[in-house]
Design a protein around this motif. Structure first.
Motif, PDB file in Angstrom:
ATOM      1  N   PHE A 169     103.506-120.231 -54.170  1.00 28.49           N
ATOM      2  CA  PHE A 169     102.073-120.517 -54.033  1.00 28.49           C
ATOM      3  C   PHE A 169     101.514-121.012 -55.369  1.00 28.49           C
ATOM      4  CE2 PHE A 169      97.559-119.323 -53.880  1.00 28.49           C
ATOM      5  CZ  PHE A 169      97.193-119.890 -52.675  1.00 28.49           C
ATOM      6  N   ILE A 188     103.146-122.502 -57.834  1.00 23.26           N
ATOM      7  CA  ILE A 188     103.616-123.870 -58.102  1.00 23.26           C
ATOM      8  C   ILE A 188     102.676-124.854 -57.405  1.00 23.26           C
ATOM      9  CG2 ILE A 188     105.466-125.532 -57.554  1.00 23.26           C
ATOM     10  CD1 ILE A 188     107.478-123.231 -58.071  1.00 23.26           C
ATOM     11  N   GLY A 189     102.285-124.519 -56.174  1.00 22.93           N
ATOM     12  CA  GLY A 189     101.348-125.365 -55.438  1.00 22.93           C
ATOM     13  C   GLY A 189      99.993-125.451 -56.124  1.00 22.93           C
ATOM     14  N   VAL A 190      99.482-124.298 -56.610  1.00 21.68           N
ATOM     15  CA  VAL A 190      98.175-124.287 -57.286  1.00 21.68           C
ATOM     16  C   VAL A 190      98.199-125.196 -58.511  1.00 21.68           C
ATOM     17  CG1 VAL A 190      96.515-122.846 -58.539  1.00 21.68           C
ATOM     18  CG2 VAL A 190      97.592-121.969 -56.465  1.00 21.68           C
ATOM     19  N   PHE A 197     100.355-127.667 -59.111  1.00 23.66           N
ATOM     20  CA  PHE A 197     100.564-129.027 -58.608  1.00 23.66           C
ATOM     21  C   PHE A 197      99.220-129.643 -58.191  1.00 23.66           C
ATOM     22  CE2 PHE A 197     101.795-131.782 -54.891  1.00 23.66           C
ATOM     23  CZ  PHE A 197     102.632-132.668 -55.559  1.00 23.66           C
TER      24      PHE A 197
END
Lengths: 167, 222
Positions: free
Chosen positions: B35, B37-39, B41
């Protein structure tokens, strides 16, 4: 400061890629298109036993699905608190300038382009993140072919789809 | 109070819960890390504004070069870093196979769609998160694209994509000189990022919201 310069973005993105690849991180590449058929499977309640593709993407699809929820959250927080660019809009300024003022035209083209984009990404096995960033960082020949084809198709389409000459 | 998460059911909520369960058990980072890594990104994409229609469709029109500059810089730096991480045993390569017709047909469709949509599958969600309704409509189109691909994968798309011609990398063509090839590749790609002429196409609707001293278009005049 309302935006980061491109080189700061590039350095940060390279750092994020390395963290994702590292065995201390996720030990896998960063991709962002497998989640779409995965979500299609969730939304339309498709049976993975019947559709082999869903079985095939079960793990990467779920990983990217969670990553995507993070990206939505990160994008929302950054747009509201840092760049202060959050606003609802139906049609981009650049579309009005180089295409037309019709909301219906923009929405129809968006729908069609979104549809075609996912078919294209899944046929090639990746997108800007999975092929271009993650794949080219591994110096994969497949990703270099993809990157070249995309750049050519992108620029030719940009030249003929928009009224670039007028302004 | 106990929180009960139903993961065995067949409704939409259980299917979503199964997604989290899959990530917890697949061993590619904890749920929180994935999660996060997504934030990051989404945060980088939003903060650099490369998700804008004016940046991506603007590049297709050759009126903006921020997207290729940032992409090439990322690849140049990450390729060198990643190679030495793999050498040291801190990372692994995950090479995608060469499937000629899949790459060429898929890449062409992707490039055409990217020019018209002004987004890609990674930047689209960030645009939705900042309030772009047209991109949400495009994402629904994408969901149907994913549905059609899944339904006709075995019968139509898989044969069309062709067979894998191997998972080749650039250094594998130069046995004995891998280190040198990686360094040259990384440095050349980084130089390409720097020498691509910088052109910017701004969205007036965003600029109007900023005070004059923060407007990037005015800054460059001084």
């Amino acid at each position: 400061m309302s935006r980061l310069p491109w080189w700061v973005g590039g350095i940060l993105m390279a750092g994020l890629l390395l963290m994702t690849f590292s065995v201390f991180g996720a030990d896998r590449p960063l991709g962002a298109s497998t989640y779409v058929p995965y979500f299609a499977g969730l939304v339309f309640d498709l049976d993975p036993k019947k559709y082999t593709y869903l079985e095939h993407i079960k793990n990467p699809g779920a990983w990217e699905g969670v990553m995507l929820l993070g990206a939505l959250f990160g994008g929302f927080v950054t747009s509201v608190f840092i760049t202060k660019s959050f606003r609802f809009s139906l049609i981009p300024t650049g579309w009005k300038k180089y295409k037309n003022n019709s909301v219906l035209s923009r929405l129809l083209w968006s729908f069609v382009a979104g549809f075609v984009m996912i078919i294209g990404a899944r046929m090639a096995g990746g997108c800007t993140s999975g092929h271009f960033m993650s794949g080219m960082s591994q110096m994969a020949i497949s990703s270099m072919i993809f990157g070249t084809v995309v750049m050519i198709a992108l620029v030719i389409t940009g030249r003929f789809f928009y009224n670039v000459k007028d302004k | 109070m106990d929180i009960i998460v139903k993961t065995a059911g067949d409704d939409f909520a259980s299917r979503m819960a199964q997604m989290f369960e899959t990530v917890i058990h697949e061993g590619h980072g904890s749920l929180v890390l994935v999660f996060l890594i997504g934030v990051i990104f989404g945060g980088i994409i939003q903060y650099t504004r490369v998700d804008k229609f004016e940046k991506i469709a603007g590049f297709a029109m050759l009126k903006d070069t921020i997207v290729p500059k940032m992409l090439f810089l990322t690849v140049g730096l990450a390729s060198i870093g990643l190679y030495f991480m793999v050498e040291a045993g801190y990372a692994h390569y995950h090479i995608k196979p060469i499937m000629w017709s899949g790459l060429i047909i898929g890449g062409t469709l992707f490039g055409i769609a990217m020019a018209i949509f002004g987004k890609c599958p990674g930047t689209g969600p960030v645009s939705i998160a900042e309030g772009r309704i047209d991109v949400l409509v495009g994402a629904i189109g994408g969901l149907f694209g994913g549905l059609v691909f899944t339904l006709y994968y075995s019968d139509f798309f898989k044969p069309l994509m062709g067979d894998s011609a191997g998972k080749l990398t650039l250094p594998s063509f130069f046995p004995g000189h891998e280190h040198l090839v990686v360094l040259i590749f990384g440095i050349v790609v980084t130089i390409i990022a720097i020498v691509i002429p910088k052109r910017e196409f701004y969205d007036e609707a965003d600029l109007e919201k900023l005070p004059p001293e923060e407007r990037p278009d005015l800054k460059e005049v001084h």
